[in-house]
Design a protein around this motif. Structure first.
Motif, mmCIF file in Angstrom:
data_model
loop_
_atom_site.group_PDB
_atom_site.id
_atom_site.type_symbol
_atom_site.label_atom_id
_atom_site.label_comp_id
_atom_site.label_asym_id
_atom_site.label_seq_id
_atom_site.Cartn_x
_atom_site.Cartn_y
_atom_site.Cartn_z
ATOM 1 N N HIS A 461 -22.381 -5.334 -0.420
ATOM 2 C CA HIS A 461 -23.752 -4.858 0.108
ATOM 3 C C HIS A 461 -23.871 -4.519 2.029
ATOM 4 N N LEU A 462 -23.184 -3.259 2.005
ATOM 5 C CA LEU A 462 -23.293 -3.606 3.201
ATOM 6 C C LEU A 462 -24.355 -2.973 4.312
ATOM 7 N N ASN A 463 -25.043 -2.886 3.733
ATOM 8 C CA ASN A 463 -26.540 -2.303 4.098
ATOM 9 C C ASN A 463 -27.388 -3.476 4.885
ATOM 10 N N ARG A 464 -27.163 -4.800 3.966
ATOM 11 C CA ARG A 464 -27.160 -6.287 3.183
ATOM 12 C C ARG A 464 -26.794 -6.399 4.867
ATOM 13 N N TYR A 496 -27.625 2.536 9.912
ATOM 14 C CA TYR A 496 -27.489 2.257 7.955
ATOM 15 C C TYR A 496 -26.884 2.369 7.326
ATOM 16 N N ALA A 576 -17.678 -0.675 -0.877
ATOM 17 C CA ALA A 576 -18.807 -0.418 -1.292
ATOM 18 C C ALA A 576 -19.941 -0.346 -2.818
ATOM 19 N N THR A 580 -25.985 0.335 -2.299
ATOM 20 C CA THR A 580 -25.334 0.310 -0.761
ATOM 21 C C THR A 580 -26.026 2.092 -0.935
ATOM 22 N N ILE A 585 -30.924 -1.964 -0.842
ATOM 23 C CA ILE A 585 -30.686 -3.599 0.348
ATOM 24 C C ILE A 585 -31.280 -4.277 -1.015
#
Ligand SMILES: [Zn+2]
Length: 641
Positions: A461-464, A496, A576, A580, A585
């Motif tokens: 979860h790259l946005n996390r 983002y 990802a 994501t 998120i």
């Protein structure tokens, strides 16, 4: 070797004498071709797996081709995604020039993801009349890929005739001798594949590619429902057109009526093609084709209806060139899937259909593709023949878990489905063998894949990560966010992630609510890059990201304005998360991938090269997939001289 100039001379003579331009006008069948350039693609064929099974004697035709000709790894595109790589294959250019950077592209104004390959432009003028909206002039579809495909160039510059079948990112079709469009062709709803699932029990949210219809049987078990088609183009309300759908218990399964058709199915059984006609207000109707699968029988029946295919005999939009070609194909090989991505990977990932049912669908699609490929080769009326089989990619995505003992879904994959990846490679080998049997002594064969494969064990979860590190900020009180950044405070967010590999800065003047000033860009990119390089998996201590590419440095060309600011090249095993890709998120930083979509390639491109085989030794060094353009051009020009 065959002389194209002769052909053109004959054609000219023909035109002069008979007053027709087409060669076919010279009397019956077109002149057969003496030598051809044949390019055969197997999407996602991995060099390590190919080599392994070649060494074990399981792929005799690939082995023979490698021995008598040439075999090497083929560098893929960055990022290593099919639409990006196939666009480089077609145009010989990088993403900065052809403009395809990911499956998804964002609208910087709204941070919304859109399909990157094609775009529907609705008709802009309507007459509003009695609550109806009558379009003036039809809408338009754009292929977003820029640059000229080598088959277009070969027809124009060398006078070759090209037959191009189901190559990704060829929708709408190019105006060439013969083309059937591939990835990019929508379903009748205009989406990339929306299936419908009728169920008597409640199901979890299955995402936007599913329409779940909750139905209730009466005392006799009869279910009366509707099947929704596209919105009525003449109604302002956008109400969908429908056909009736009735389900009744029957000996051994269920009887299904859809529109005017009736079919009886056993549990686990697929129907043949059913044509559905939706009546537009007024005299016209639009038709599509579907297949039904009775997932589960009575007392709690479940019925799966495939995405509504554009009817090849009466296409609502152009999917072939010349426009009658799709209908001609139906005469020769029967009805077939027309949607760009016909494999219902999502329905298997959601476990709405079983491994066995999915594989049966895959075999049907493979048989259709084979039939059209061999028919084209047998016609022998094109100097250039290009086609792709994407089934290698789809089966590997869905059944890598059988191959990978470390995958969370390995243990519960039934023993009879553990070798499906090997099975599809053997099928590719069989198709290759039958292709080689059809080649003349002067035909040149080039076999490629657009990328290789890796396990997909952990969803990242790259946005996390961006939230945890202060680059992306949630609204006051929010702890997570739904898709399209629903709970993000853009006034405090600097970066983002969206799409499978893209990372964007919230740039002032570019993004709708951008705050990063131009002079902060370099430092911010360097800081994020360094942070990602240090990111390790808390469980194993392994690094998650292998390389981060600066979009500015990675891409050159007029289309680079659409490029991500940074491209994330994950390590083997990581990818990802689905969340994501759409800007959601969830709470965790990463989690085991417990879904059947268990292999992937959207990682560091150096880890997932494709393959190149040819029945001749290339005179030039071929580094990556965009160089295949040169290789093919060279062969075509050689024919001409
Ligand atoms: Zn793939």
């Amino acid at each position: 070797m065959f002389q194209l100039r002769d052909l053109r001379r004959r054609a000219a003579l023909c035109a002069a004498v008979l007053g027709v331009v087409a060669l076919a006008g010279c009397g019956g069948d077109p002149e057969p071709v003496d030598s051809r350039v044949v390019v055969l693609g197997f999407d996602g064929m991995d060099p390590v797996l190919a080599r392994r099974w070649m060494d074990e004697g399981k792929l005799p035709n690939f082995s023979r081709l490698a021995e008598e000709g040439h075999f090497q790894e083929l560098g893929t595109s960055n990022p290593p995604q099919s639409p990006v790589a196939w666009s480089s294959f077609a145009t010989g250019k990088g993403p900065g020039e052809h403009g395809i950077f990911d499956f998804l592209r964002r609208n910087p104004e709204t941070y919304t993801p859109n399909f990157s390959i094609s775009e529907n432009i609705p008709p802009d003028r309507f007459i509003k009349l009695f609550g109806l909206q009558v379009p003036l002039g039809s809408g338009e579809v754009l292929n977003r890929r820029q640059g000229e495909a080598f088959w277009v160039k070969a027809e124009r510059d060398e006078g070759a005739r090209a037959s191009v079948l189901r190559i990704p990112v060829t929708y709408p079709p190019d105006d060439i001798h013969r083309m059937l469009s591939g990835m990019g062709v929508p379903d009748l709803l205009g989406t990339q594949g929306t299936y419908t699932y009728y169920t008597t029990t409640r199901l979890g949210d299955a995402g936007s590619s599913t329409r779940t219809v909750r139905v209730r049987p009466d005392r006799q078990g009869r279910i009366e429902s509707e099947f929704e088609g596209p919105p009525d183009p003449l109604l302002e309300s956008g109400e969908p057109m429908t056909v009736p759908l009735v389900l009744e218990p029957a000996e051994g399964g269920a009887l299904v009526q859809l529109g005017d058709d009736e079919v009886s199915l056993e549990p686990g059984e697929w129907s043949d093609w059913i044509r559905v006609a939706f009546d537009v207000t007024g005299p016209v109707s639009v038709t599509g084709t579907v297949r039904l699968l009775l997932v589960q029988g009575y007392p709690s029946p479940r019925l799966y209806v495939s995405p509504i295919q554009i009817d090849p005999e009466n296409p609502a939009v152009e999917i072939a060139s010349p426009s009658g070609y799709a209908a001609e194909l139906v005469e020769d090989i029967g009805l077939f899937h027309t949607i760009g991505m016909p494999e219902e990977t999502w329905s298997l990932n959601e476990e709405h259909i079983s491994d066995a049912a999915w594989l049966e669908m895959e075999k049907t699609i493979l048989a259709e593709r084979e039939a059209m490929w061999f028919e084209t080769l047998d016609k022998n009326d094109s100097e250039l023949v290009v086609g792709a089989f994407v089934q290698t990619d789809r089966v590997t995505h869905m059944f890598y878990r059988g191959l990978d003992e470390q995958h969370p879904r390995h243990a519960d994959t039934a023993p009879e489905h553990r070798d499906e990846v090997e099975w599809i490679y053997r099928e590719a080998d069989r198709i290759l063998g039958e292709t080689m049997d059809r080649l003349g002594p002067d035909d040149r064969l080039i076999v490629i894949s657009d990328h290789g494969f890796a396990p997909f064990r952990k969803a990242v979860h790259l946005n996390r990560w961006l939230v945890d590190n202060g680059y992306l900020v949630l609204e006051e009180g929010a702890t997570e966010s739904d898709v399209i950044f629903s709970n993000v405070d853009w006034s405090r967010s600097r970066a983002y992630a969206l799409g499978l590999n893209g990372l964007f800065l919230n740039l002032a003047g570019r993004e709708g609510q951008g705050i990063v000033a131009a002079d902060e860009v370099e430092a911010l990119k360097a800081e994020i890059s360094a942070g990602l390089a240090e990111w390790t998996d808390p469980e194993s201590g392994e690094p998650v990201v292998r390389r981060v590419f600066d979009g500015e440095a990675a891409y050159r060309g007029p289309e680079r304005g659409d490029a991500p600011d940074m491209v994330v090249g994950y390590h083997r095993g990581y990818r990802a998360s689905w969340q994501t890709t759409l800007g959601a998120i969830p709470k965790p930083l990463m989690e085991p991938n417990r879904q059947k979509w268990s292999g992937d390639h959207c990682i560091d491109p150096a880890l997932v090269p494709g393959v190149l085989f040819s029945n001749f030794t290339p005179e030039v060094e071929i580094g990556g997939i965009r160089d295949v353009w040169q290789l093919t051009r060279r062969q075509i020009r050689e024919d001409e001289s």
